[in-house]
Design a protein around this motif. Structure first.
Motif, PDB file in Angstrom:
ATOM      1  N   UNK A 184       5.479  10.893  -3.520  1.00 31.70           N
ATOM      2  CA  UNK A 184       4.278  10.100  -3.222  1.00 31.70           C
ATOM      3  C   UNK A 184       4.072   8.977  -4.232  1.00 31.70           C
ATOM      4  N   UNK A 185       3.708   7.827  -3.708  1.00 27.15           N
ATOM      5  CA  UNK A 185       3.317   6.680  -4.533  1.00 27.15           C
ATOM      6  C   UNK A 185       1.838   6.398  -4.301  1.00 27.15           C
ATOM      7  N   UNK A 186       1.101   6.113  -5.376  1.00 30.02           N
ATOM      8  CA  UNK A 186      -0.303   5.718  -5.238  1.00 30.02           C
ATOM      9  C   UNK A 186      -0.524   4.418  -6.002  1.00 30.02           C
ATOM     10  N   UNK A 187      -1.478   3.641  -5.552  1.00 26.44           N
ATOM     11  CA  UNK A 187      -1.880   2.469  -6.325  1.00 26.44           C
ATOM     12  C   UNK A 187      -2.588   2.973  -7.584  1.00 26.44           C
ATOM     13  N   UNK A 188      -2.249   2.446  -8.766  1.00 23.55           N
ATOM     14  CA  UNK A 188      -2.826   2.982 -10.003  1.00 23.55           C
ATOM     15  C   UNK A 188      -4.248   2.497 -10.233  1.00 23.55           C
ATOM     16  N   UNK A 189      -4.970   3.253 -11.062  1.00 26.09           N
ATOM     17  CA  UNK A 189      -6.316   2.869 -11.507  1.00 26.09           C
ATOM     18  C   UNK A 189      -7.174   2.446 -10.303  1.00 26.09           C
ATOM     19  N   UNK A 190      -7.810   1.281 -10.428  1.00 25.80           N
ATOM     20  CA  UNK A 190      -8.598   0.759  -9.303  1.00 25.80           C
ATOM     21  C   UNK A 190      -7.917  -0.474  -8.711  1.00 25.80           C
ATOM     22  N   UNK A 191      -6.600  -0.453  -8.650  1.00 28.82           N
ATOM     23  CA  UNK A 191      -5.858  -1.543  -8.021  1.00 28.82           C
ATOM     24  C   UNK A 191      -6.101  -1.460  -6.514  1.00 28.82           C
ATOM     25  N   UNK A 192      -7.039  -2.233  -6.014  1.00 30.87           N
ATOM     26  CA  UNK A 192      -7.358  -2.100  -4.594  1.00 30.87           C
ATOM     27  C   UNK A 192      -7.497  -3.433  -3.874  1.00 30.87           C
ATOM     28  N   UNK A 193      -7.117  -4.536  -4.528  1.00 33.68           N
ATOM     29  CA  UNK A 193      -7.129  -5.824  -3.822  1.00 33.68           C
ATOM     30  C   UNK A 193      -5.698  -6.223  -3.469  1.00 33.68           C
ATOM     31  N   UNK A 194      -5.549  -7.379  -2.857  1.00 33.91           N
ATOM     32  CA  UNK A 194      -4.236  -7.777  -2.337  1.00 33.91           C
ATOM     33  C   UNK A 194      -3.182  -7.855  -3.439  1.00 33.91           C
ATOM     34  N   UNK A 195      -3.548  -8.465  -4.571  1.00 31.27           N
ATOM     35  CA  UNK A 195      -2.552  -8.637  -5.619  1.00 31.27           C
ATOM     36  C   UNK A 195      -2.297  -7.338  -6.377  1.00 31.27           C
ATOM     37  N   UNK A 196      -3.313  -6.483  -6.498  1.00 32.09           N
ATOM     38  CA  UNK A 196      -3.092  -5.187  -7.127  1.00 32.09           C
ATOM     39  C   UNK A 196      -2.145  -4.318  -6.310  1.00 32.09           C
ATOM     40  N   UNK A 197      -2.338  -4.325  -4.986  1.00 30.19           N
ATOM     41  CA  UNK A 197      -1.444  -3.579  -4.093  1.00 30.19           C
ATOM     42  C   UNK A 197      -0.045  -4.185  -4.114  1.00 30.19           C
ATOM     43  N   UNK A 198       0.015  -5.511  -4.098  1.00 25.69           N
ATOM     44  CA  UNK A 198       1.304  -6.204  -4.144  1.00 25.69           C
ATOM     45  C   UNK A 198       2.072  -5.832  -5.411  1.00 25.69           C
ATOM     46  N   UNK A 199       1.392  -5.844  -6.539  1.00 24.05           N
ATOM     47  CA  UNK A 199       2.044  -5.501  -7.804  1.00 24.05           C
ATOM     48  C   UNK A 199       2.575  -4.070  -7.778  1.00 24.05           C
ATOM     49  N   UNK A 200       1.781  -3.138  -7.226  1.00 22.57           N
ATOM     50  CA  UNK A 200       2.226  -1.746  -7.137  1.00 22.57           C
ATOM     51  C   UNK A 200       3.505  -1.630  -6.321  1.00 22.57           C
TER      52      UNK A 200
END
Length: 527
Positions: free
Chosen positions: A205-221
């Motif tokens: 499983x992969x999750x977006x870290x911390x509160x990465x919940x916008x387009x660029x945070x998801x993209x970076x993940x």
């Protein structure tokens, strides 16, 4: 010497360049938030106070020898910078500017625009008019910042779009991966972390870290962490403007979505509660026919919404209508015991996590895990060993004291639940809070309701930000809470330090919400 004069005048802008960039970064690069902050902070009194500091520059008007003008301006700027340094050196910054690649590009642009403006004024205005403008030059970075944003915007869009396209290609290379979108006004980060703990032993499983919940945070993940072998992607999705979730859903294209709760968070930027509800329910309405939407049936905004979808719906909560129903929950110092009914069978659980909001979050994650066929015995064991979610009713030892860190909670329902947790705790009970933000017309009523619950739960109160918390203060006084046990600090760090020193007896300290200090209206960003 003219170039030396210009360097000195530009150096005078250093504090305001840094402060304006810091505010913009704290506003997540949203110009509307930045404008709201400016409207709140730039009062006539504070602007005049700042101008007064620079009025001595008007003495330069008496210089008649042209050769002495530039050296004199330079000397005045050195004196001003020294005085400013002495004034600021003992003040801790309430925020630190993070020089990301984006911020570096933005800083260079703003610096160039500021320099060009000052040079243009020096060469086009008469000396007398230029000197008269010097007490106003500190405003230049604040005024030019939106222009710098528009100048850099095309480059930012180009860079971001290239990253997003790369992330999409990486996602498309994993067609068998189960994509799960998690959103809501609150609870989404906790559900994501809990779901990861329940699934990780059964799925890669992969999750977006911390509160990465916008387009660029998801993209970076995706670009940095996605492995072709990943089986499940838990993607937190946030929004504070209409249309943002539709963009994220089109990007990630989840087959399963969870809506944790809907409330008035970001009411100021959405404009209305109806707009918030419509935005959050896009999580279900944009699902494909084979998709599954997991909904908190206890939330009044969710259960009353006229849903238009062909996807399957799976519900959780205390309601008898819930597919995963909470039958009972009992909290103690050792954690929480609760019972779930799933398919007409009851299953007992125990967790070290506290608060009814955490029980709902665990139930949402269990609903997802059951859809993905994780055995119930494994779920009971995993729930037993769930770690605290960082900054969400996270219990820590602080010497002889107990610290309950609920800093990432920014909604009334969660705050009331946290107060009830504090009420059950031993020792002298202290709450530290800056209140709420971006609730629009509900700010006053929510703050007063919060104050009423604090009065029932705490022995001592430390508020952060005088203006931000005035409604909470007033509500406490109305509830006849002892005024000598209400304290107001300027920043969160000051509040924590003060709370530690309150009494020699053992304390349980609850940190409830942690609004960036830039929004507390106590920060001298322009003073």
């Amino acid at each position: 010497m003219l170039w030396l004069e210009l360097i000195g005048v530009l150096a005078m802008q250093g504090h305001d360049l840094y402060a304006s960039l810091g505010v913009f970064q704290q506003c997540h690069y949203h110009l509307d938030r930045y404008r709201n902050w400016i409207a709140d902070e730039f009062s006539i009194q504070r602007v005049w106070k700042r101008i007064q500091l620079l009025l001595p520059f008007l003495l330069l008007l008496f210089l008649k020898v042209e050769e002495a003008r530039s050296p004199s301006v330079f000397c005045f700027t050195l004196i001003y910078l020294y005085v400013q340094f002495q004034r600021l050196k003992d003040k801790k910054r309430s925020f630190m500017l993070r020089f990301t690649n984006r911020m570096c590009r933005f800083s260079i642009c703003l610096l160039l625009l500021t320099g060009i403006t000052i040079i243009g004024m020096r060469y086009t205005l008469s000396y007398e008019l230029y000197i008269c403008c010097l007490p106003l030059l500190w405003m230049i970075p604040w005024i030019l910042l939106p222009i710098a944003s528009y100048v850099v915007l095309p480059m930012e869009h180009m860079i971001q779009n290239s990253y997003v396209q790369d992330a999409k290609a990486r996602l498309n290379a994993c067609p068998q991966m189960i994509r799960v979108g998690i959103s809501g006004s609150y609870g989404k980060t906790s559900v994501k972390y809990i779901a990861y703990a329940l699934l990780k032993d059964h799925y890669y499983t992969l999750k977006t870290p911390h509160s990465y919940n916008n387009r660029m945070g998801i993209t970076r993940t995706i670009r940095e962490e996605l492995d072709p072998l990943h089986e499940v992607f838990l993607c937190e999705m946030g929004s504070d403007h209409s249309g943002e979730l539709a963009e994220l859903l089109s990007f990630v294209q989840p087959k399963i979505t969870i809506v944790t709760a809907i409330g008035p968070q970001h009411l100021k930027t959405f404009g209305s509660q109806e707009a918030i509800v419509e935005e959050k329910m896009k999580m279900v309405e944009m699902l494909p026919p084979e998709g599954i939407g997991i909904l908190n049936v206890d939330n009044p905004f969710i259960c009353s919404y006229p849903l238009h979808t062909t996807a399957s719906i799976y519900t959780y909560g205390y309601s008898k209508k819930a597919n995963v129903r909470i039958i009972s929950a009992n909290m103690g110092e050792e954690g929480t015991h609760f019972v779930l009914e799933i398919g007409h069978k009851c299953y007992p659980f125990h967790t070290r996590l506290l608060g009814e909001c955490n029980i709902l979050n665990i139930t949402a994650a269990i609903a997802l895990a059951r859809i993905l066929h994780v055995p119930m015995a494994d779920l009971q064991q995993a729930v037993e060993h769930l770690p605290f979610v960082e900054h969400r009713l996270e219990m820590k030892k602080m010497g002889a004291d107990i610290l309950i860190d609920d800093a990432y909670n920014s909604n009334l329902q969660g705050a009331l639940a946290a107060c009830r947790v504090l009420k059950e705790m031993p020792n002298w009970r202290v709450i530290i809070t800056p209140g709420f933000m971006e609730l629009g017309e509900l700010q006053q009523s929510h703050s007063r309701a919060f104050g009423e619950e604090i009065a029932k739960s705490a022995d001592e109160v430390v508020l952060v930000g005088k203006e931000q918390t005035k409604e909470i203060y007033g509500s406490l006084i109305e509830q006849q809470f002892p005024e000598e046990q209400i304290h107001v600090c300027g920043t969160m760090q000051e509040a924590i330090t003060f709370a530690k020193s309150l009494t020699s007896r053992k304390k349980t300290i609850l940190i409830e919400n942690d609004i960036p200090d830039i929004f507390n209206h106590e920060i001298k960003g322009i003073a």
